[in-house]
Scaffold this motif. Structure first.
Motif, PDB file in Angstrom:
ATOM      1  N   TYR A 285      35.483  29.042  49.964  1.00  0.00           N
ATOM      2  CA  TYR A 285      35.491  28.508  48.782  1.00  0.00           C
ATOM      3  C   TYR A 285      34.822  29.349  47.208  1.00  0.00           C
ATOM      4  O   TYR A 285      36.040  28.943  46.928  1.00  0.00           O
ATOM      5  N   LEU A 286      34.439  30.324  47.567  1.00  0.00           N
ATOM      6  CA  LEU A 286      33.811  30.664  46.204  1.00  0.00           C
ATOM      7  C   LEU A 286      35.215  32.132  45.837  1.00  0.00           C
ATOM      8  O   LEU A 286      35.431  31.937  44.578  1.00  0.00           O
ATOM      9  N   ILE A 287      35.815  32.661  46.612  1.00  0.00           N
ATOM     10  CA  ILE A 287      36.631  33.422  46.638  1.00  0.00           C
ATOM     11  C   ILE A 287      37.969  32.787  46.223  1.00  0.00           C
ATOM     12  O   ILE A 287      38.635  33.321  45.057  1.00  0.00           O
ATOM     13  N   ARG A 288      38.211  31.860  46.607  1.00  0.00           N
ATOM     14  CA  ARG A 288      39.606  30.768  45.807  1.00  0.00           C
ATOM     15  C   ARG A 288      39.306  30.175  44.696  1.00  0.00           C
ATOM     16  O   ARG A 288      40.502  29.834  43.824  1.00  0.00           O
ATOM     17  N   SER A 289      38.195  29.915  44.294  1.00  0.00           N
ATOM     18  CA  SER A 289      37.829  29.281  43.143  1.00  0.00           C
ATOM     19  C   SER A 289      37.619  29.874  41.692  1.00  0.00           C
ATOM     20  O   SER A 289      37.631  28.969  41.094  1.00  0.00           O
ATOM     21  N   ILE A 290      37.810  31.173  41.739  1.00  0.00           N
ATOM     22  CA  ILE A 290      37.903  31.958  40.617  1.00  0.00           C
ATOM     23  C   ILE A 290      38.379  32.364  40.421  1.00  0.00           C
ATOM     24  O   ILE A 290      39.200  33.218  41.131  1.00  0.00           O
ATOM     25  N   THR A 291      39.036  31.986  39.188  1.00  0.00           N
ATOM     26  CA  THR A 291      40.422  33.027  38.567  1.00  0.00           C
ATOM     27  C   THR A 291      39.972  33.457  37.424  1.00  0.00           C
ATOM     28  O   THR A 291      39.229  33.501  36.324  1.00  0.00           O
ATOM     29  N   ARG A 292      41.018  34.564  36.929  1.00  0.00           N
ATOM     30  CA  ARG A 292      40.782  35.498  35.110  1.00  0.00           C
ATOM     31  C   ARG A 292      41.322  34.637  34.443  1.00  0.00           C
ATOM     32  O   ARG A 292      42.364  34.316  35.015  1.00  0.00           O
ATOM     33  N   LEU A 293      41.332  34.497  33.279  1.00  0.00           N
ATOM     34  CA  LEU A 293      42.312  33.551  32.204  1.00  0.00           C
ATOM     35  C   LEU A 293      43.503  34.041  31.988  1.00  0.00           C
ATOM     36  O   LEU A 293      44.526  33.079  32.284  1.00  0.00           O
ATOM     37  N   GLU A 294      44.018  34.864  32.286  1.00  0.00           N
ATOM     38  CA  GLU A 294      45.572  35.501  31.948  1.00  0.00           C
ATOM     39  C   GLU A 294      45.926  35.746  33.414  1.00  0.00           C
ATOM     40  O   GLU A 294      47.029  35.110  33.201  1.00  0.00           O
ATOM     41  N   GLU A 295      45.203  35.391  34.106  1.00  0.00           N
ATOM     42  CA  GLU A 295      45.786  35.150  34.866  1.00  0.00           C
ATOM     43  C   GLU A 295      46.159  33.090  35.338  1.00  0.00           C
ATOM     44  O   GLU A 295      47.164  33.127  36.210  1.00  0.00           O
ATOM     45  N   SER A 296      45.357  32.910  34.940  1.00  0.00           N
ATOM     46  CA  SER A 296      45.384  31.304  35.304  1.00  0.00           C
ATOM     47  C   SER A 296      46.456  30.634  34.408  1.00  0.00           C
ATOM     48  O   SER A 296      47.643  29.847  34.729  1.00  0.00           O
ATOM     49  N   LYS A 297      47.133  31.299  33.296  1.00  0.00           N
ATOM     50  CA  LYS A 297      48.237  31.402  32.110  1.00  0.00           C
ATOM     51  C   LYS A 297      49.445  31.910  32.856  1.00  0.00           C
ATOM     52  O   LYS A 297      50.670  32.447  31.797  1.00  0.00           O
ATOM     53  N   SER A 298      49.890  33.218  33.761  1.00  0.00           N
ATOM     54  CA  SER A 298      50.728  33.632  34.001  1.00  0.00           C
ATOM     55  C   SER A 298      51.901  32.231  34.350  1.00  0.00           C
ATOM     56  O   SER A 298      51.387  31.981  35.467  1.00  0.00           O
ATOM     57  N   PRO A 299      53.034  32.911  34.147  1.00  0.00           N
ATOM     58  CA  PRO A 299      54.303  32.333  34.559  1.00  0.00           C
ATOM     59  C   PRO A 299      54.772  32.539  35.951  1.00  0.00           C
ATOM     60  O   PRO A 299      55.340  32.036  36.752  1.00  0.00           O
ATOM     61  N   VAL A 300      54.122  34.353  36.176  1.00  0.00           N
ATOM     62  CA  VAL A 300      54.690  34.472  37.207  1.00  0.00           C
ATOM     63  C   VAL A 300      53.617  34.301  38.802  1.00  0.00           C
ATOM     64  O   VAL A 300      53.633  34.705  39.515  1.00  0.00           O
ATOM     65  N   LYS A 301      52.392  33.572  38.791  1.00  0.00           N
ATOM     66  CA  LYS A 301      51.646  33.948  39.394  1.00  0.00           C
ATOM     67  C   LYS A 301      52.543  33.552  40.806  1.00  0.00           C
ATOM     68  O   LYS A 301      51.694  33.623  41.949  1.00  0.00           O
ATOM     69  N   LYS A 302      52.809  32.623  40.350  1.00  0.00           N
ATOM     70  CA  LYS A 302      53.411  32.168  42.365  1.00  0.00           C
ATOM     71  C   LYS A 302      54.202  33.567  42.818  1.00  0.00           C
ATOM     72  O   LYS A 302      54.633  32.939  44.271  1.00  0.00           O
ATOM     73  N   SER A 303      54.550  34.354  42.555  1.00  0.00           N
ATOM     74  CA  SER A 303      55.428  34.973  42.675  1.00  0.00           C
ATOM     75  C   SER A 303      55.097  35.915  43.406  1.00  0.00           C
ATOM     76  O   SER A 303      54.915  37.249  43.945  1.00  0.00           O
ATOM     77  N   LYS A 304      53.481  35.946  43.320  1.00  0.00           N
ATOM     78  CA  LYS A 304      52.261  37.462  43.728  1.00  0.00           C
ATOM     79  C   LYS A 304      52.430  37.130  45.221  1.00  0.00           C
ATOM     80  O   LYS A 304      51.960  36.178  45.834  1.00  0.00           O
ATOM     81  N   SER A 305      52.226  37.873  45.646  1.00  0.00           N
ATOM     82  CA  SER A 305      52.296  38.539  47.100  1.00  0.00           C
ATOM     83  C   SER A 305      50.531  37.425  47.508  1.00  0.00           C
ATOM     84  O   SER A 305      49.766  38.218  46.822  1.00  0.00           O
ATOM     85  N   ALA A 306      50.223  36.935  48.585  1.00  0.00           N
ATOM     86  CA  ALA A 306      49.419  36.999  48.510  1.00  0.00           C
ATOM     87  C   ALA A 306      48.140  38.343  49.344  1.00  0.00           C
ATOM     88  O   ALA A 306      47.278  37.621  48.762  1.00  0.00           O
TER      89      ALA A 306
END
Length: 380
Positions: A285-306
């Motif tokens: 839960y902790l690992i998946r709940s924290i993102t970085r500001l620029e990552e959360s706004k990135s339009p290519v976020k969904k294309s990144k591998s798991a």
């Protein structure tokens, strides 16, 4: 040398090099005078110089070898984060049935950042309040209950998050029934304080987190990336201490109420087959709940591998935990354990994301500046 660098050096001596805190503090001026202000500078020195400074051959070797480990770890990393080998190789923290307690604890290790305070101040994370409570609880438990292994800290921290979430849900009208604890489902179980709140616990008398641990070699023979044992299995209070607190589980009182009828309530209170908050789910839960500001706004976020996203998430958590730990560490020599526990909740309230508090904003994410957390450090 500025205050943040003094704190970094003191943290290195006491945590990485395992120098007693009083000795570490007393030797800071001598190290500064010798221009040994960081692990990198110490690693380029030699044991003879350190022996003259510390007046102790064993401690000098500890400091020198720890400096080499830390420097090598930082130099081999392509970023500012050093994640334990166990965590890197066990992203899902899958624990097999035949795993030893030592293996279980090592696989639950949390990511750790080696970024400096100046680097952390430039980082803005995005999260909601519950994961931040979890992070604060994990960090403060390392100082208020140092004997507890990482599995227990994760369970206790998640129990706190659940209790706070129940109280919040009731206060804003999402939940109408009383909390399970108010109805007495936790009666008869021991209570420990986590960030000022009483948490019902289950003692794990038959669990030894050191079981299965490899024999520890001399400090100079340790692997470069080896994690100090008490970072994840807890510090020892002495096996002969009859008052030693065993590892603990946080009890899931809401699950107790949901899975038992009124006819079996007395059995639940007695502690038989009580459901607990698992360490694996709390870590995930902790690992998946924290993102970085620029990552959360990135339009290519969904294309990144798991796997890539997993690495980024672990780095974010490492930065957050490092910032909070810096604060706890700076106050740990001034406040006793109960006061540190109370103070930590006040720190959380000062830096929590500014999100809407009503029902529409429940679980909403907000920005978290690590500079705000670092400003809470005790001034020398």
């Amino acid at each position: 040398m500025d205050a943040s660098k003094v704190q970094d050096l003191l943290r290195f001596l006491s945590k990485d090099a395992k120098v007693p805190l009083a000795s570490a503090m007393g030797n800071i001026p001598a190290l500064q005078k010798a221009n040994l202000n960081s692990p990198e500078e110490i690693s380029k020195s030699n044991t003879k110089v350190l022996e003259e400074l510390f007046k102790n051959d064993k401690i000098a070797k500890q400091v020198f070898n720890a400096a080499k480990r830390v420097s090598k770890k930082r130099g081999s990393s392509t970023d500012d984060t050093a994640i334990s080998p166990q965590a890197k190789n066990n992203k899902s923290t899958l624990i097999t049935k035949d795993a030893t307690p030592y293996q279980i604890e090592s696989r639950l290790c949390l990511p750790n950042s080696t970024a400096s305070d100046d680097e952390l101040r430039n980082i803005i994370l995005v999260t909601n309040r519950a994961p931040l409570v979890l992070a604060f609880a994990l960090c403060v438990l390392k100082y208020t209950m140092p004997e507890q292994p990482i599995s227990s800290r994760l369970s206790l921290a998640q129990a706190l998050v659940s209790a706070n979430s129940q109280s919040k849900a009731i206060s804003i009208g999402i939940q109408t029934e009383r909390a399970a604890e108010e109805e007495g489902w936790g009666d008869g179980q021991p209570v420990v304080k986590v960030l000022g709140r009483g948490i019902r616990v289950l003692k794990r008398w038959d669990y030894d987190p050191q079981e299965g641990s490899p024999l520890q070699s001399a400090s100079e023979e340790q692997e470069p990336n080896e994690i100090p044992v008490n970072e994840f299995i807890g510090s020892s209070n002495g096996d002969d201490n009859p008052e030693k607190t065993p590892p603990l589980w946080g009890i899931d009182l809401e699950a107790v109420r949901k899975s038992h009828s009124e006819a079996t309530k007395s059995e639940s209170k007695s502690g038989n087959k009580l459901p607990i908050f698992t360490a694996e789910s709390a870590r995930s839960y902790l690992i998946r709940s924290i993102t970085r500001l620029e990552e959360s706004k990135s339009p290519v976020k969904k294309s990144k591998s798991a796997p890539f996203m997993g690495d980024e998430q672990e780095k974010n958590v490492g930065h957050l935990l490092h910032a909070i730990d810096s604060v706890c560490f700076s106050w740990s020599t001034t406040l006793d354990r109960p006061d540190l526990d109370k103070r930590a909740w006040a720190w959380y309230l000062r830096v929590r994301p500014d999100v809407q508090s009503g029902a529409q904003g429940w679980g909403e994410k907000g920005q978290l500046r690590l500079s705000d957390i670092l400003d809470l450090q005790r001034k020398p």
